[in-house]
Design a protein around this motif. Sequence first.
Motif, PDB file in Angstrom:
ATOM      1  N   GLU A 223       0.689  -1.028   0.376  1.00 29.41           N
ATOM      2  CA  GLU A 223       0.055  -0.133  -0.031  1.00 29.41           C
ATOM      3  C   GLU A 223       0.907   1.166  -0.061  1.00 29.41           C
ATOM      4  OE1 GLU A 223      -3.342   1.958   2.675  1.00 29.41           O
ATOM      5  OE2 GLU A 223      -3.236  -0.060   2.636  1.00 29.41           O
ATOM      6  N   ALA A 224       0.576   1.689  -1.078  1.00 32.91           N
ATOM      7  CA  ALA A 224       1.096   3.489  -1.074  1.00 32.91           C
ATOM      8  C   ALA A 224       1.116   4.428   0.263  1.00 32.91           C
ATOM      9  CB  ALA A 224       0.713   4.038  -2.299  1.00 32.91           C
ATOM     10  N   SER A 225       1.875   4.698   1.017  1.00 29.83           N
ATOM     11  CA  SER A 225       1.523   5.214   1.797  1.00 29.83           C
ATOM     12  C   SER A 225       2.449   7.067   1.782  1.00 29.83           C
ATOM     13  CB  SER A 225       2.592   4.564   3.212  1.00 29.83           C
ATOM     14  OG  SER A 225       3.788   4.660   3.453  1.00 29.83           O
ATOM     15  N   ALA A 226       4.329   6.676   1.814  1.00 26.19           N
ATOM     16  CA  ALA A 226       4.920   7.733   1.539  1.00 26.19           C
ATOM     17  C   ALA A 226       5.878   8.154   0.523  1.00 26.19           C
ATOM     18  CB  ALA A 226       5.712   8.092   2.900  1.00 26.19           C
ATOM     19  N   ASP A 227       6.441   8.885   0.082  1.00 26.10           N
ATOM     20  CA  ASP A 227       7.378   9.092  -1.027  1.00 26.10           C
ATOM     21  C   ASP A 227       8.957   8.571  -1.054  1.00 26.10           C
ATOM     22  OD1 ASP A 227       5.241  11.120  -3.052  1.00 26.10           O
ATOM     23  OD2 ASP A 227       6.399  12.722  -2.199  1.00 26.10           O
ATOM     24  N   GLY A 228       9.027   7.533  -1.428  1.00 25.39           N
ATOM     25  CA  GLY A 228      10.194   6.961  -1.040  1.00 25.39           C
ATOM     26  C   GLY A 228      10.492   5.518  -1.922  1.00 25.39           C
ATOM     27  N   TYR A 229      11.752   5.083  -2.109  1.00 26.39           N
ATOM     28  CA  TYR A 229      12.655   3.952  -2.906  1.00 26.39           C
ATOM     29  C   TYR A 229      12.380   3.008  -2.109  1.00 26.39           C
ATOM     30  CZ  TYR A 229      14.704   8.096  -3.382  1.00 26.39           C
ATOM     31  OH  TYR A 229      15.626   9.412  -4.151  1.00 26.39           O
ATOM     32  N   TYR A 230      11.317   1.926  -3.071  1.00 30.81           N
ATOM     33  CA  TYR A 230      11.655   0.238  -2.691  1.00 30.81           C
ATOM     34  C   TYR A 230      12.601   0.380  -4.041  1.00 30.81           C
ATOM     35  CZ  TYR A 230       7.414   0.866  -1.173  1.00 30.81           C
ATOM     36  OH  TYR A 230       5.578   1.364  -0.080  1.00 30.81           O
ATOM     37  N   ARG A 231      13.343  -1.746  -2.892  1.00 33.01           N
ATOM     38  CA  ARG A 231      14.642  -2.240  -3.352  1.00 33.01           C
ATOM     39  C   ARG A 231      14.504  -3.938  -3.098  1.00 33.01           C
ATOM     40  NH1 ARG A 231      19.852  -0.932   0.011  1.00 33.01           N
ATOM     41  NH2 ARG A 231      19.126  -2.030   1.810  1.00 33.01           N
ATOM     42  N   TYR A 232      15.261  -4.601  -3.403  1.00 32.61           N
ATOM     43  CA  TYR A 232      14.838  -6.233  -3.162  1.00 32.61           C
ATOM     44  C   TYR A 232      16.235  -5.872  -2.814  1.00 32.61           C
ATOM     45  CZ  TYR A 232      10.752  -7.093  -5.207  1.00 32.61           C
ATOM     46  OH  TYR A 232       8.765  -7.937  -5.590  1.00 32.61           O
TER      47      TYR A 232
END
Length: 253
Positions: A223-232
């Motif tokens: 779920e989208a909550s805030a600006d930011g970065y996703y990584r594995y």
Amino acid sequence: MRIRASVAVVSGALALSALAVPAARADGSQGDTRITKVVVDGGNRVRIGTSGAVTVKVGVTVTDTSGIKGAEDEFEIYGPDGGNATTGKPSCTKVDATTSTCVGSVRIDPRTDHLSDKSAGTWYVDAWINANDDDYLWKEKAGSFSFQRAARLTADAAPEPVEKGGTITVTGALSRADWESLAYAGYGSQSVKLQFRKKNAIGYTTVKTVEADSKGSLKTTVEASADGYYRYSFGGDSGTAAVNSAGDFIDVK
């Protein structure tokens, strides 16, 4: 006379083969010579990809009340499936009157050294060090390190921008070096962490653990909550190096 049984190899060269005959090994010592530390490549992990040579540095710290004369011969490193290599003649540097660190290195090139994928795993350092008073120490397992296949990991978060509370889908792929084909291949059925870092924050936090499919592909939703970065993030295993993907930024409206 001291006789050391070993496989004939070229100093500073690599010999890796499933057909290699293991050396006859047996520890030996005389006097109070002791190995206090063995460090390979600074962190006891060697990562080899599919192109480009890697220089592996082996450091052995040794102590004796009379001081250290030097290494008897090259260090040997060896591991599964007949994997073995020898460094060049080690050079020893005094730490103090009784202790020295002896360092040797070997150049490994996956394009020419015919690495076997089965050789990845735990490797050992075989070292023989002489003291000034003719004491010596020979240990076949003076230290150990991980000899690993390099890994790659990607992450793609979409859509972007996304409404707050909306669904973000994060896809990616985990692959590792195949030393025999000199290409990267999917590394399937592995646990990989999905991590998030808020915009302007310093570190990542783990959101969930995702299982890669049989081909190494990754897909999950958050779920989208805030600006930011996703990584594995993949923690690695005995024969495969740990790796983080680059972070993919998501703009949350």
